[in-house]
Design a protein around this motif. Structure first.
Motif, mmCIF file in Angstrom:
data_model
loop_
_atom_site.group_PDB
_atom_site.id
_atom_site.type_symbol
_atom_site.label_atom_id
_atom_site.label_comp_id
_atom_site.label_asym_id
_atom_site.label_seq_id
_atom_site.Cartn_x
_atom_site.Cartn_y
_atom_site.Cartn_z
ATOM 1 N N GLU A 1 19.025 79.514 -0.016
ATOM 2 C CA GLU A 1 17.503 79.526 0.628
ATOM 3 C C GLU A 1 17.294 78.171 0.896
ATOM 4 O OE1 GLU A 1 14.374 81.724 -1.106
ATOM 5 O OE2 GLU A 1 15.611 83.438 -0.618
ATOM 6 N N ALA A 2 17.768 77.240 -0.127
ATOM 7 C CA ALA A 2 17.131 75.808 -0.121
ATOM 8 C C ALA A 2 18.055 75.115 1.123
ATOM 9 C CB ALA A 2 17.598 75.082 -1.142
ATOM 10 N N VAL A 3 19.342 75.435 1.105
ATOM 11 C CA VAL A 3 20.181 74.954 2.324
ATOM 12 C C VAL A 3 19.698 75.452 3.551
ATOM 13 C CG1 VAL A 3 22.654 74.856 3.241
ATOM 14 C CG2 VAL A 3 21.979 74.498 0.800
ATOM 15 N N GLU A 4 19.225 76.605 3.585
ATOM 16 C CA GLU A 4 18.847 77.265 4.720
ATOM 17 C C GLU A 4 17.633 76.528 5.315
ATOM 18 O OE1 GLU A 4 17.786 81.551 6.727
ATOM 19 O OE2 GLU A 4 17.994 81.408 4.733
ATOM 20 N N ILE A 5 16.874 76.244 4.453
ATOM 21 C CA ILE A 5 15.431 75.757 4.904
ATOM 22 C C ILE A 5 15.620 74.280 5.124
ATOM 23 C CG2 ILE A 5 13.243 74.654 3.962
ATOM 24 C CD1 ILE A 5 13.237 77.235 1.844
ATOM 25 N N ILE A 6 16.623 73.558 4.617
ATOM 26 C CA ILE A 6 17.066 72.119 5.123
ATOM 27 C C ILE A 6 17.643 72.223 6.443
ATOM 28 C CG2 ILE A 6 18.587 70.389 4.855
ATOM 29 C CD1 ILE A 6 18.455 70.924 1.664
ATOM 30 N N PHE A 7 18.367 73.047 6.974
ATOM 31 C CA PHE A 7 19.311 73.041 8.413
ATOM 32 C C PHE A 7 18.422 74.102 9.402
ATOM 33 C CE2 PHE A 7 22.669 72.085 5.366
ATOM 34 C CZ PHE A 7 22.871 70.451 5.865
ATOM 35 N N ARG A 8 17.636 74.825 8.957
ATOM 36 C CA ARG A 8 16.800 75.629 9.682
ATOM 37 C C ARG A 8 15.314 75.728 9.365
ATOM 38 N NH1 ARG A 8 19.863 80.927 9.993
ATOM 39 N NH2 ARG A 8 18.268 81.509 11.544
ATOM 40 N N PRO A 9 14.670 74.776 9.615
ATOM 41 C CA PRO A 9 13.164 74.852 9.098
ATOM 42 C C PRO A 9 12.286 76.102 9.215
ATOM 43 C CG PRO A 9 13.845 72.690 10.103
ATOM 44 C CD PRO A 9 14.824 73.637 10.465
ATOM 45 N N HIS A 10 11.791 76.366 8.289
ATOM 46 C CA HIS A 10 11.041 77.737 8.409
ATOM 47 C C HIS A 10 9.457 77.169 8.748
ATOM 48 C CE1 HIS A 10 14.477 79.284 6.636
ATOM 49 N NE2 HIS A 10 13.977 80.489 6.339
ATOM 50 N N LYS A 11 9.105 77.748 9.893
ATOM 51 C CA LYS A 11 7.534 76.887 10.315
ATOM 52 C C LYS A 11 6.494 78.018 10.104
ATOM 53 C CE LYS A 11 9.437 73.633 12.972
ATOM 54 N NZ LYS A 11 9.929 73.039 14.423
ATOM 55 N N HIS A 12 6.762 79.055 9.800
ATOM 56 C CA HIS A 12 5.567 80.223 9.756
ATOM 57 C C HIS A 12 5.711 80.817 8.216
ATOM 58 C CE1 HIS A 12 5.454 80.692 13.789
ATOM 59 N NE2 HIS A 12 6.909 80.745 13.931
#
Length: 129
Positions: free
Chosen positions: A66-77
């Motif tokens: 999840e941390a890697v995913e947030i880095i490469f694909r930001p979660h804005k909602h």
């Protein structure tokens, strides 16, 4: 047996918090785990404890993913959802549930409601995901 699981749980949380496996930290962790006051005895099933320990083992790599995913694909909602507490949860198992939900980067428990619900804040990529 449950007493040993409580000790293992306390040590696991200690090592997750400190990320240090030096001899000194192991000694400190064991000392802290043994010195923490006990809680009221509640009937806990070994099956529940083993299931939760399995969930802890799954949550560690999930948190990294999840941390890697947030880095490469930001979660804005973000949103707040209500999650039902699993049936037959003792205070120790409720604590572990809250710890596991909060351990992953996309979610955090905001409040535990005594009537059997967790209020969970989560981030998502899209509003309806």
């Amino acid at each position: 047996m449950i007493g040993h699981l409580n000790l293992i749980l306390r040590l696991t949380i200690w090592f997750l918090l400190t990320s240090d496996f030096s001899v000194a930290n192991i000694i400190i962790g064991v000392s802290v785990a043994l010195l923490l006051p006990g809680r009221q005895k509640a009937p806990e099933s070994l099956k529940h404890w083993l299931r939760v320990l399995g969930e802890v083992l799954v949550a560690i790599p999930q948190a990294y993913l999840e941390a890697v995913e947030i880095i490469f694909r930001p979660h804005k909602h973000e949103d707040v959802i209500m999650e039902r507490v699993k049936p037959q949860r003792t205070p120790g198992l409720v604590f572990l549930d809250i710890f596991l939900i909060t351990f992953t980067p996309k979610t955090i428990v905001l409040k535990y409601h005594q009537d059997g619900w967790y209020e969970v804040h989560r981030i998502t990529r899209r509003k309806n995901s």
